[in-house]
Every structure is written in C-alpha cells, then in structure tokens.
Motif scaffolding. Structure first.
Motif, PDB file in Angstrom:
ATOM      1  N   THR A  25       0.823  -1.203   0.000  1.00  0.00           N
ATOM      2  CA  THR A  25       0.000   0.000   0.000  1.00  0.00           C
ATOM      3  C   THR A  25       0.859   1.256   0.000  1.00  0.00           C
ATOM      4  OG1 THR A  25      -1.839  -1.093   1.146  1.00  0.00           O
ATOM      5  CG2 THR A  25      -1.720   1.303   1.324  1.00  0.00           C
ATOM      6  N   ALA A  83     -14.497   7.116   1.129  1.00  0.00           N
ATOM      7  CA  ALA A  83     -13.537   6.110   1.589  1.00  0.00           C
ATOM      8  C   ALA A  83     -14.185   5.170   2.599  1.00  0.00           C
ATOM      9  CB  ALA A  83     -12.321   6.795   2.212  1.00  0.00           C
ATOM     10  N   ARG A  86     -16.720   2.993   0.341  1.00  0.00           N
ATOM     11  CA  ARG A  86     -16.224   2.192  -0.777  1.00  0.00           C
ATOM     12  C   ARG A  86     -14.727   1.956  -0.771  1.00  0.00           C
ATOM     13  NH1 ARG A  86     -19.820   4.285  -5.993  1.00  0.00           N
ATOM     14  NH2 ARG A  86     -21.853   4.107  -4.966  1.00  0.00           N
ATOM     15  N   GLY A  87     -14.045   2.495   0.231  1.00  0.00           N
ATOM     16  CA  GLY A  87     -12.625   2.223   0.351  1.00  0.00           C
ATOM     17  C   GLY A  87     -11.754   3.350  -0.173  1.00  0.00           C
ATOM     18  N   ARG A  88     -10.471   3.282   0.178  1.00  0.00           N
ATOM     19  CA  ARG A  88      -9.518   4.320  -0.220  1.00  0.00           C
ATOM     20  C   ARG A  88      -9.298   4.325  -1.734  1.00  0.00           C
ATOM     21  NH1 ARG A  88      -8.954   7.720   4.197  1.00  0.00           N
ATOM     22  NH2 ARG A  88      -8.341   6.560   6.051  1.00  0.00           N
ATOM     23  N   ARG A  89      -9.326   3.162  -2.375  1.00  0.00           N
ATOM     24  CA  ARG A  89      -9.046   3.099  -3.813  1.00  0.00           C
ATOM     25  C   ARG A  89     -10.040   3.940  -4.590  1.00  0.00           C
ATOM     26  NH1 ARG A  89     -10.467  -0.406  -8.150  1.00  0.00           N
ATOM     27  NH2 ARG A  89     -11.885  -1.511  -6.748  1.00  0.00           N
ATOM     28  N   THR A  90     -11.321   3.792  -4.292  1.00  0.00           N
ATOM     29  CA  THR A  90     -12.346   4.570  -4.987  1.00  0.00           C
ATOM     30  C   THR A  90     -12.218   6.050  -4.671  1.00  0.00           C
ATOM     31  OG1 THR A  90     -13.870   2.698  -4.957  1.00  0.00           O
ATOM     32  CG2 THR A  90     -14.829   4.877  -5.270  1.00  0.00           C
ATOM     33  N   ALA A 138      -4.496   6.979   4.364  1.00  0.00           N
ATOM     34  CA  ALA A 138      -4.485   5.630   3.796  1.00  0.00           C
ATOM     35  C   ALA A 138      -3.210   4.894   4.191  1.00  0.00           C
ATOM     36  CB  ALA A 138      -4.625   5.690   2.276  1.00  0.00           C
ATOM     37  N   TRP A 204      -6.468   3.191  -9.129  1.00  0.00           N
ATOM     38  CA  TRP A 204      -7.564   2.309  -9.536  1.00  0.00           C
ATOM     39  C   TRP A 204      -7.052   0.903  -9.847  1.00  0.00           C
ATOM     40  CZ3 TRP A 204     -12.479   2.977  -8.731  1.00  0.00           C
ATOM     41  CH2 TRP A 204     -13.041   4.265  -8.704  1.00  0.00           C
ATOM     42  N   LEU A 207      -4.141  -0.380  -6.122  1.00  0.00           N
ATOM     43  CA  LEU A 207      -4.397  -0.302  -4.677  1.00  0.00           C
ATOM     44  C   LEU A 207      -5.377  -1.411  -4.266  1.00  0.00           C
ATOM     45  CD1 LEU A 207      -3.441   1.411  -2.302  1.00  0.00           C
ATOM     46  CD2 LEU A 207      -5.524   2.754  -2.505  1.00  0.00           C
ATOM     47  N   ARG A 208      -4.882  -2.639  -4.322  1.00  0.00           N
ATOM     48  CA  ARG A 208      -5.671  -3.821  -3.986  1.00  0.00           C
ATOM     49  C   ARG A 208      -4.795  -4.754  -3.143  1.00  0.00           C
ATOM     50  NH1 ARG A 208      -9.891  -4.473  -7.963  1.00  0.00           N
ATOM     51  NH2 ARG A 208      -9.723  -2.943  -9.638  1.00  0.00           N
ATOM     52  N   ASP A 210      -7.911  -3.160  -0.671  1.00  0.00           N
ATOM     53  CA  ASP A 210      -8.072  -1.817  -0.142  1.00  0.00           C
ATOM     54  C   ASP A 210      -7.619  -1.771   1.318  1.00  0.00           C
ATOM     55  OD1 ASP A 210      -9.806   0.418   1.265  1.00  0.00           O
ATOM     56  OD2 ASP A 210      -9.750   0.887  -0.871  1.00  0.00           O
TER      57      ASP A 210
END
Length: 440
Positions: A25, A83, A86-90, A138, A204, A207-208, A210
C-alpha cells in the motif's frame, strides 16, 4: 466437530498478511504521490501566474489559490465518506481524476481567457490537493500505532519528487504549448493533466486489497496476539457489515473534538499551519515577479519550499514518534516564526526569500505530520474517518480565506506585513500548548 480455531485464520498468518499489504500500500501510494505531486506542484508556481494572465489583475492571483483551496475544502468530507463506504481506492482514484478534469479546464481558460472557466478549473484542480492530503491517512490505516506518524510521513515524503519537478515545468510546458499552439502558461497544465490522470490510473489499478477495508477486518492484529486471541475477528469492524456511515458520525466527531483537548489541539495545529503556509506561499511568486525574478528563479524557490514540506517528513515522523507529538508541534511553530522573519525582511533578496520559503515548508511538515498523528492517536477508531475529513475540510476552508485575503493585504501593505500577520497566526497554537502544559 469443528471449533472456532479450526475455521479461523491463524493470527500469525493474518499479521504477516497485514504487514505485506501495508508495504504494498505504501509503495502504491508513494508512486501515485510522485506522479500526482507533479501536477500539484505546477499549480503552486504557475497557477497564480496563469490567473493573473487570464484576468489581468494581481488580485486574481490570490483568488486562484483561494479557488484551489476551496475545491480541496469542498471535497474533504465527501472523500472521507466515500472512503468509508467504498474504500480508499475509490476515494483517492476519483479525487485524482477530478483534478485531471480541472487541469483540462485550466488549459481551456488560458486559450479563451475565460475567468469563469479559470475558477471552475481551479476548483476541480484543488481536489488533487485534497486527495494528496488524504493519502497520508491511507498509509496509516494498517500501520501499528507506534509507527503511525512514520507511516504517514513516508507518503508525504514521496510527494517530494513530484513537487520539486512540478514548479519547474514552466519551461518544458512552454515548449509543449508552442508545439500545440497554446498560450505559454497553458503548456504546464497540459503536463499537469497527464500526471494527475496517471495517478488516478495507478490507484484504480494497483491499490488492492483496499487498506481501509482490510484494516476493518484485521485491525490491531498485534494487540490480538498479545491478548491471546485465536483470531483477529475479535477486533473486526466497529460498524456492522453492510451499514454505511451517516452524518451522525460527523456530529459525533465534532463532539469529540470539543470534549478532547489534545484532539482539539491537533485540529487547531493542522488548520493554522495550512493557513500560514497557503497565505505566504500564494503571493511569493507574485512578489518575486515584481522584483524582476524570472520564472526559473521562482520555480527554484517554490521547489525549495516544497522540499521543506515533504523531503524531511520521514525524519519528522520518526522524531514525532520518539520524542512525542506535542514537542514536535511546538518546534514547528518556532520554525514558522523564523520563516516569517526571513521572508518578510527579504526586500528582494533571493537568498533570504529561498531560506524563508524552505523554512515555511519545514514548519508545515512538523505541524502536519505531528498534528495528524496526534489526531489519530487521540480519536477512537470508529470516529477517525469523520474527524479526519472534518479536519481537512476546516484547514482548507480557513486556508482559502487566508489565501484570498493575502492578495489584497499585500497590495495594501506589502509582503513584509503579510508575513507579520502569518507570524501572529502562530501564537494561538503556542497559547493552546501552554494551557495544555498547565492543565497537565
């Protein structure tokens, strides 16, 4: 018959997984910060000049910074809630994409000399600043508490590369503008648009998993092991699965700030530091241009300022974790006062201006790293997203006011008085610190 231990993940394996994801991350966030930081750096040095060129007014140089800061303030809480849902990535990917759209509008404003398009572009481009700022949270999602300041400071540090390059893209941007038959200052924002879009694509795509979602499932794994828990599921989400955060969480966060002096002190520190930095930095390119300094000298000066903001943040984070957040914050206020003295008395001296701007950035680094870590440390996990979003929104709103007033103030009384006012703004932080020391 299966037992809970039979079907639960091994806590040591989960701890190892969390640490591995944390490292990945930080690497992904750092890469996005480097690329996106180039775009943010362009707006710092070229943005005020573009605004002055389009509007043909010195006042609009300050308004450009105000619009950028207002854009960052407007999305602080929405990005935090996005965040949370839907999470930090979105959240971060969307933020950088909006900044890219703003950069494209700024190119259009330069071509057609449109003030409304300029302001709209600056508003959207300001989302990049908010995204840049929220990336530090994050980085801390999966960090152990004793290393939280250091974790968020590493991501801040990664912005150094892009931020040093960005302000110096006026020259290459002019070449791009010439090739595309655009106004000279528009070329830098062509490059900024490409960079912010690339930062969005990185987040996008890479970042998996999340970090925020994973932290809810396996938060405080170290504590679970120390307590002899058989599974990290003993410390899962503070919110039930499927439930979304509501505005009540934001109200609870505000109540927490009112009732917790240390959290309130962290809040005030971050807000004041960002305001002092924004007000002085906004008018620095303008005052240097008035003294006959060229774009190259202005770019180097702003690069030095951004170097102070980001380059030493890992050392600041380590210092804050070691000696405490309060002493680190106080040291930052002292650096601010020295910076204001040097810049305010520069009177056209490039050397003094460069030194003052570097120290202005360093004072911001001390205040933001230690203040953000103190805010996280003194806020319960369930309230952190709302408190973080509220803090970032407040700091950008107040900084927008400071940047907006900086232009008229400098036009009326000069750059020296602007720095004197900035020094006065530091005093409430020192007074608050003195009250905390007395209360202890």
């Amino acid at each position: 018959m299966s037992t809970t231990q039979d079907i639960s993940p091994n806590p040591w394996q989960e701890q190892s997984r969390v640490r591995a994801v944390q490292k990945r991350t930080v690497r992904v966030l750092s890469a996005a910060q480097i690329v996106g930081g180039v775009g943010v750096g362009v707006s710092v040095s070229v943005g005020p000049l573009l605004a002055e060129s389009v509007a043909r007014s010195e006042t609009y140089a300050g308004l450009a910074r105000t619009a950028t800061t207002v854009g960052a303030a407007a999305v602080g809480i929405p990005l935090a809630l996005m965040a949370q849902r839907r999470g930090r990535r979105t959240s971060l990917g969307t933020g950088w994409l909006m900044a890219a759209a703003g950069g494209a509008l700024l190119v259009v404003s330069a071509v057609y000399r449109s003030i409304p398009v300029l302001i709209m572009g600056m508003l959207l481009f300001g989302v990049g600043s908010a995204t840049n700022q929220q990336s530090r949270y994050a980085a801390a999602d999966l960090a152990v508490p004793q290393q939280r300041a250091q974790a968020l400071s590493v991501v801040l540090w990664s912005t150094t590369i892009g931020s040093v390059i960005g302000p110096n893209l006026a020259g290459p941007g002019a070449a791009v503008a010439s090739a595309l038959h655009l106004p000279r200052l528009a070329g830098a924002f062509v490059l900024a648009t490409v960079c912010t879009a690339a930062a969005s694509a990185l987040l996008w795509g890479l970042l998996r998993p999340d970090p925020l979602a994973l932290s809810r499932r396996f938060q405080d794994t170290e504590e679970c092991l120390e307590e002899g828990a058989t599974s990290p599921t003993s410390r899962v989400d503070t919110l039930p699965q499927g439930k979304e955060p509501r505005t009540g969480a934001l109200r609870a966060g505000v109540r927490h700030l009112r009732r917790t002096p240390l959290a309130a002190f962290a809040f005030v520190t971050v807000v004041v530091a960002h305001t002092v930095m924004a007000a002085v930095m906004t008018m620095t390119p303008v005052t240097m241009s008035e003294h006959g300094d060229g774009l190259t000298v202005v770019g180097v000066t702003i690069s030095g300022h951004l170097l102070g903001m980001y380059a030493f943040s890992p050392l600041v984070g380590r210092l804050s974790d070691r000696i405490g957040h309060l002493p680190t914050i106080v040291a930052g206020q002292a650096v601010f006062l020295v910076a204001a003295a040097l810049s305010g008395m520069s009177h056209g001296s490039v050397g003094m201006m460069m030194a003052g701007m570097f120290l202005l950035g360093l004072g911001w680094s001390f205040s933001l790293v230690a203040g953000s870590a103190l805010l996280s440390e003194t806020t319960p996990a369930g309230l952190r997203p709302g408190v973080q979003g509220t803090t970032d929104t407040a700091m950008n709103i107040v900084a927008a006011l400071g940047a907006g007033l900086a232009g008229p103030l400098m036009g009326w009384a000069g750059f020296g008085v602007l720095n004197a006012v900035a020094a006065v703004l530091v005093l409430p932080v020192l007074a608050f610190w003195a009250l905390l020391v007395r209360a202890r």
